[in-house]
Design a protein around this motif. Structure first.
Motif, mmCIF file in Angstrom:
data_model
loop_
_atom_site.group_PDB
_atom_site.id
_atom_site.type_symbol
_atom_site.label_atom_id
_atom_site.label_comp_id
_atom_site.label_asym_id
_atom_site.label_seq_id
_atom_site.Cartn_x
_atom_site.Cartn_y
_atom_site.Cartn_z
ATOM 1 N N HIS A 258 -22.610 9.434 20.191
ATOM 2 C CA HIS A 258 -23.694 8.723 19.510
ATOM 3 C C HIS A 258 -24.910 9.632 19.350
ATOM 4 N N GLU A 259 -25.235 10.412 20.393
ATOM 5 C CA GLU A 259 -26.375 11.329 20.309
ATOM 6 C C GLU A 259 -26.141 12.394 19.239
ATOM 7 N N HIS A 260 -24.954 13.004 19.252
ATOM 8 C CA HIS A 260 -24.655 14.043 18.262
ATOM 9 C C HIS A 260 -24.712 13.475 16.849
ATOM 10 N N THR A 280 -30.236 2.206 18.757
ATOM 11 C CA THR A 280 -29.030 1.522 19.227
ATOM 12 C C THR A 280 -28.476 2.198 20.476
ATOM 13 N N THR A 281 -28.442 3.521 20.464
ATOM 14 C CA THR A 281 -27.927 4.270 21.617
ATOM 15 C C THR A 281 -28.771 4.015 22.857
ATOM 16 N N GLU A 290 -33.869 13.331 26.547
ATOM 17 C CA GLU A 290 -33.251 13.875 25.343
ATOM 18 C C GLU A 290 -33.237 12.838 24.227
ATOM 19 N N ARG A 291 -32.806 11.625 24.522
ATOM 20 C CA ARG A 291 -32.723 10.589 23.481
ATOM 21 C C ARG A 291 -34.104 10.215 22.963
ATOM 22 N N LEU A 295 -35.756 10.754 19.265
ATOM 23 C CA LEU A 295 -36.387 9.653 18.549
ATOM 24 C C LEU A 295 -37.806 10.019 18.121
ATOM 25 N N GLY A 296 -38.578 10.603 19.030
ATOM 26 C CA GLY A 296 -39.929 11.029 18.692
ATOM 27 C C GLY A 296 -39.941 12.046 17.571
#
Length: 460
Positions: A258-260, A280-281, A290-291, A295-296
């Motif tokens: 999902h991150e990739h 969503t992740t 990291e997530r 997002l930022g």
């Protein structure tokens, strides 16, 4: 008559949770959790509760192994990532076929492997374990512990005949797979040694070559990481998306993929879709630096493209919020915090300059700590350069620019390919424009131009 023994595996003392503010307490008193919640419920279930720190003296490894093997029941609290707890859990799973139960607070997020195991969830709204909290925990775990205590361990469940009657044909199949995996890893190292412009084509070919093995998580993870590392130009991100789309649904649904996917969506210009995927992740699997940093960064990109001041301000504030949340999770992770100083200054609200200075000091400390620990991060020197710009330190920025090859990295090892260098230069240019002193601003702008020339010459 002796009661059956329950051995508790859990952290000791008061520990930080790194839970996102509002989603869980900042720390938990695990001794109080043991005394007020676990001990009473273990006794209710008819066991004698034992924890390592309550033995006479600290348990040495031999004694710990004995407890894990001979205990009638082992409970493992997985609320926070803890190396000792994971190690002891693995020992019990390998040693005994039954009698091991995992527990965790309802807000906690498990590591990848543990997340696949059945875990009893309990409410933990505060970390002091007051009376009401202890009672709610006991109510939540008592019946499920009794039910799951007879469940088989993953090791005994997965390997037929374990430990002494393992099917030899299955052993042969696994050995063949491991040989294929070792061969593939050697080919991955060869791809990483290629010049950056040649990597993506070879990485794509390798992914197709090993498509028959991609149903196994280790192979798929190794290949998706290679594809992402091999991206040199923005159009290469479609290769990453195509590979993820080719995976079985249960594998593609793992957090790492999902991150990739979210990052690749942004790379192809679908920034709004990337934001939706990241939200969503985070909602499903929990926040990480990291997530939240990703997002930022997406909100920051949209803010630069905004058509009105009002929309730019809204998106900038969303970027700041995401970066602040990520920074709060771990101050040693400089990814989120390094973006905040120039965002605070661009917003220019009351107290923002003080916030920028405070965060900037933290960024420099975190980077210097990483340097002292020889952390292998291609962004580390670039982050220090950005911090020098944010601090208006033209002397340091010029010194780092003079050592450009070290900053950019050695191709095939930690080289910053063109799209990454473009991100850095954009931040340097924005930071230089915020420096009020004309002489220092001009010097910093000259450094940024030097890097832009380096990029335009396509020598990375």
């Amino acid at each position: 008559m002796l009661k059956p023994l329950c051995f508790m595996v859990m952290p000791y003392g008061r520990k930080s949770t790194q839970a996102e503010p509002g989603k869980g307490p900042g720390d938990v008193d695990f001794n109080a959790l043991w005394d007020r919640a676990y001990v009473p419920v273990i006794k209710m279930l008819g066991y004698e509760p034992v924890r390592a720190d309550q033995d006479t003296g600290t348990l040495i490894v031999t004694q710990m192994l004995e407890r894990l093997y001979f205990a009638d029941l082992v409970l493992a609290d997985m609320t926070i990532p803890n190396g000792n707890v994971c190690y002891e859990l693995g020992i019990r799973h390998a040693a005994k076929d039954k009698g091991c139960v995992l527990l965790a607070a309802d807000w906690s997020k498990q590591l990848f492997d543990v997340a696949q195991m059945r875990t009893i969830r309990y409410p933990l709204p505060e970390g002091n374990i007051e009376g009401a909290t202890a009672a709610a925990i006991q109510e939540a775990v008592r019946a499920p512990i009794s039910k799951l205590a007879s469940g088989r361990s993953p090791m005994h469940e997965a390997i037929k005949g374990y430990p002494d009657q393992v099917d030899e044909s299955a052993t042969s199949t696994m050995q063949d797979y491991l040989r294929d995996l070792a061969l593939m890893q050697g080919e991955i190292r060869a791809v990483r040694a290629l010049p950056s412009q040649q990597r993506i084509a070879r990485a794509k070919a390798l992914a197709l070559e090993y498509a028959s093995l991609s149903v196994r998580a280790p192979v798929a993870i190794a290949l998706i990481r290679l594809l992402r590392e091999s991206v040199d130009k923005l159009e290469d991100w479609q290769v990453v998306l195509d590979y993820i789309a080719s995976l079985p649904l249960d594998l593609a649904d793992q957090p790492e993929f999902h991150e990739h996917r979210a990052f690749a969506l942004s790379g192809t210009g679908r920034v709004v879709d990337s934001i939706a995927a990241l939200e969503t992740t985070i909602g499903r699997f929990g926040p990480t630096p990291e997530r939240l940093g990703l997002l930022g960064g997406r909100y920051k990109r949209l803010a630069r493209l905004a058509s009105s001041d009002k929309e730019r301000e809204r998106l900038r504030n969303l970027a700041i919020s995401a970066y602040e949340r990520g920074m709060d999770l771990d101050l040693n992770e400089y990814y989120c915090s390094c973006n905040l100083p120039r965002l605070y200054r661009a917003r220019n609200a009351k107290g923002d300059e003080e916030r920028a200075q405070s965060v900037l000091r933290q960024v420099i400390l975190a980077c210097e700590r990483a340097m002292s620990r020889s952390v292998a991060d291609e962004w580390l020197r670039a982050t220090l350069l950005s911090a020098a710009f944010d601090a208006g330190d033209a002397d340091k920025a010029e010194a780092m620019a003079d050592d450009m090859d070290k900053l950019v990295g050695e191709p095939g090892v930690a080289g910053l390919v063109s799209y990454k260098l473009d991100i850095i230069i954009s931040d340097l240019e924005a930071s230089a424009g915020q420096i009020s002193d004309p002489e220092r601003r001009q010097r910093l702008e000259a450094v940024a131009r030097k890097f832009r020339t380096y990029l335009d010459a396509d020598t990375v």
